[in-house]
Design an enzyme around this catalytic site. Structure first.
Site, PDB file in Angstrom:
ATOM      1  N   ASP A 243       0.807  -1.220   0.000  1.00  0.00           N
ATOM      2  CA  ASP A 243       0.000   0.000   0.000  1.00  0.00           C
ATOM      3  C   ASP A 243       0.840   1.271   0.000  1.00  0.00           C
ATOM      4  O   ASP A 243       0.385   2.324  -0.427  1.00  0.00           O
ATOM      5  CB  ASP A 243      -0.923   0.024   1.223  1.00  0.00           C
ATOM      6  CG  ASP A 243      -2.008  -1.038   1.138  1.00  0.00           C
ATOM      7  OD1 ASP A 243      -2.367  -1.426   0.015  1.00  0.00           O
ATOM      8  OD2 ASP A 243      -2.496  -1.473   2.198  1.00  0.00           O
ATOM      9  N   ASP A 267      -0.111   5.791   1.286  1.00  0.00           N
ATOM     10  CA  ASP A 267      -1.371   5.352   1.893  1.00  0.00           C
ATOM     11  C   ASP A 267      -1.457   5.890   3.319  1.00  0.00           C
ATOM     12  O   ASP A 267      -1.615   7.083   3.522  1.00  0.00           O
ATOM     13  CB  ASP A 267      -1.491   3.833   1.830  1.00  0.00           C
ATOM     14  CG  ASP A 267      -2.884   3.350   2.189  1.00  0.00           C
ATOM     15  OD1 ASP A 267      -3.857   4.057   1.874  1.00  0.00           O
ATOM     16  OD2 ASP A 267      -3.007   2.278   2.789  1.00  0.00           O
ATOM     17  N   ASP A 271      -0.975   2.128   9.974  1.00  0.00           N
ATOM     18  CA  ASP A 271      -2.188   1.336   9.796  1.00  0.00           C
ATOM     19  C   ASP A 271      -2.039   0.025  10.563  1.00  0.00           C
ATOM     20  O   ASP A 271      -0.986  -0.618  10.502  1.00  0.00           O
ATOM     21  CB  ASP A 271      -2.433   1.030   8.317  1.00  0.00           C
ATOM     22  CG  ASP A 271      -2.981   2.230   7.547  1.00  0.00           C
ATOM     23  OD1 ASP A 271      -3.091   3.316   8.143  1.00  0.00           O
ATOM     24  OD2 ASP A 271      -3.269   2.077   6.352  1.00  0.00           O
ATOM     25  N   ARG A 323      -8.628  10.947   9.467  1.00  0.00           N
ATOM     26  CA  ARG A 323      -8.206   9.658  10.038  1.00  0.00           C
ATOM     27  C   ARG A 323      -7.106   9.813  11.082  1.00  0.00           C
ATOM     28  O   ARG A 323      -6.002   9.344  10.905  1.00  0.00           O
ATOM     29  CB  ARG A 323      -7.759   8.687   8.945  1.00  0.00           C
ATOM     30  CG  ARG A 323      -8.853   8.275   8.002  1.00  0.00           C
ATOM     31  CD  ARG A 323      -8.405   7.123   7.118  1.00  0.00           C
ATOM     32  NE  ARG A 323      -9.478   6.669   6.233  1.00  0.00           N
ATOM     33  CZ  ARG A 323      -9.390   5.624   5.416  1.00  0.00           C
ATOM     34  NH1 ARG A 323      -8.271   4.916   5.376  1.00  0.00           N
ATOM     35  NH2 ARG A 323     -10.401   5.283   4.650  1.00  0.00           N
TER      36      ARG A 323
END
Length: 445
Positions: A243, A267, A271, A323
């Site tokens: 990613d 990305d 994460d 986010r």
């Protein structure tokens, strides 16, 4: 009564003798200095024992992905133990940041590097990284061959089977050809030098446990893949396109990402997906990025109900959009962070996550349509009204507002609690040194 007093005195004498012996043993252990060379020896449990889930004394270290109920039952005891440990103090700055106060005021921190592993907080506090292994000094910034990495490179260090505490000989920029696939029980410690992982692939933490990433600049990460990459001395395999995350945590546990500067990746910056848990993301400086942090694989991947993540003492800074984090299913403690920039929202979620926001400072942007801290993603109010999201002691500035929901179930918030929040008035001080520190060898940080 006299007999009882004599028994009590004898007991206290034995207890004091035991404690003194333990402290002296620890001092002797921590006083060992780094030696010269790529690999530096220290005592260590065998990897065969680790592979079986037990150490040399038969203690079970399995269950890397912990049951949230089990974690809750230990939280108060762990916080008490952590507090008592830091009362031993030795080097306390008194900044209010318990991680930094644990190690940063030691003028000889570079001789006591592994003390950092005792300074963790939150759900990832038990991540020991390479504490029980040898030092490995990275001397070569190149990444010429991801299948057969050369000794002295970062890739050669992170794939080894044994625990390692990885440090760097000098300042360097490491441009990775392929994902840096880490093996368990590793610390990457960038203190004392200026290390950038940039302009190529970045860090992948997949199906492993006990990782500490500290003191790095990680930026401009790009998708790579469709290539062979080594993940251990005995295994390499085909990797599809990645990613382009700065730090990708996949099916892993006991992870601590601390004091890094992260920005501008393809990305996410951090994460965590596919059943990852027991994670702390602390003291980082995030800038110039769109989708900062994703915690949870998908709305349908229910194994992420196990996920517990602490997000503490970070600075969410210039050029961020959304986010910070975006959550699914699990339990998320967002505590004492400084949010100075966002364009869309700060905290989002779907699939009924529990979000416990405590003691943060939220400064809304000037855009009148982006004042809300929270966003429920693709979910109707009739559904999300039952999700447990709360704001407690947060400082809301420039029109910022947090939309709470749920019945405030104490059991749910207990699972999303990992440390005591400090007053939001202290956030500026606590987060003032977020990001990779400018520590130099032989100097205070």
């Amino acid at each position: 009564m006299a007999v009882s007093r004599r028994r009590l005195s004898a007991f206290m004498a034995v207890l004091l003798l035991f404690c003194f012996a333990g402290v002296m043993a620890r001092v002797r252990l921590d006083s060992r200095e780094e030696e010269t060379g790529d690999l530096q020896s220290s005592s260590n449990t065998t990897m065969a024992a680790r592979a079986s889930g037990k150490d040399d004394e038969g203690v079970n270290h399995e269950h890397a992905v912990q049951d949230p109920e089990e974690v809750v039952s230990m939280v108060e005891m762990e916080i008490r133990n952590s507090t008592e440990r830091r009362k031993l103090g030795f080097f306390s700055c008194g900044t209010g940041n318990p991680i930094d106060d644990c190690w940063r005021c030691d003028p000889n921190w570079q001789k006591n590097r592994k003390r950092l592993a005792d300074c963790g907080i939150g759900f990832g506090r038990n991540a020991v990284g390479g504490r029980d292994g040898r030092f490995y000094v990275v001397t070569d910034p190149r990444d010429d061959d991801p299948v057969n990495p050369k000794p002295g490179t970062l890739r050669h260090a992170v794939i080894q089977d044994q625990p390692l505490w990885i440090v760097f000989k000098r300042d360097m920029v490491i441009q990775l050809k392929q994902e840096l696939i880490m093996n368990s029980f590793k610390t990457i410690d960038g203190r004392g030098v200026n290390v950038h992982i940039a302009n190529g692939a970045c860090i992948t933490i997949q199906f492993v446990t006990n990782i500490i990433i500290h003191g790095l600049h990680i930026h401009d990460c790009k998708p790579t893949g469709n290539a062979m990459v080594r993940s251990s001395p005995s295994h390499f395999g085909w990797r599809t396109i990645s990613d382009g995350d700065a730090v990708s945590i996949f099916g892993s546990s006991h992870i601590w990402v601390d004091h890094n500067s992260l920005s501008n990746c393809a990305d996410g910056l951090v994460d965590a997906v596919m059943g990852s848990t027991a994670i702390t993301i602390s003291n980082n400086h995030f800038t110039h990025h769109n989708e900062v942090m994703l915690l949870g694989h998908s709305d349908s991947y229910t194994r992420d109900k196990m996920m517990q993540v602490t997000i503490a003492y970070n600075h969410f800074g210039e050029g961020l959009i959304q986010r910070m984090p975006r959550c699914r299913h699990g339990y998320f403690h967002v505590v004492n962070n400084d949010y100075t920039h966002w364009e869309m929202y700060a905290i989002g979620g779907s699939a009924n996550p529990t979000i416990n926001s405590q003691g943060n400072r939220y400064a809304a942007p000037t855009n009148p349509f982006a004042k809300e801290v929270t966003k429920r993603v693709d979910t109707s109010a009739g559904v999300w009204k039952n999700w447990n999201w709360r704001s407690e002691g947060d400082l809301l500035l420039n029109g910022a507002y947090f939309t709470p929901s749920g019945a405030g179930a104490s059991a749910s918030y207990a699972r999303a609690s990992s440390l005591g929040a400090k007053s939001s008035s202290m956030v500026g001080t606590i987060t003032s040194n977020a990001g990779a520190l400018g520590c130099r060898r032989g100097h205070q940080c």
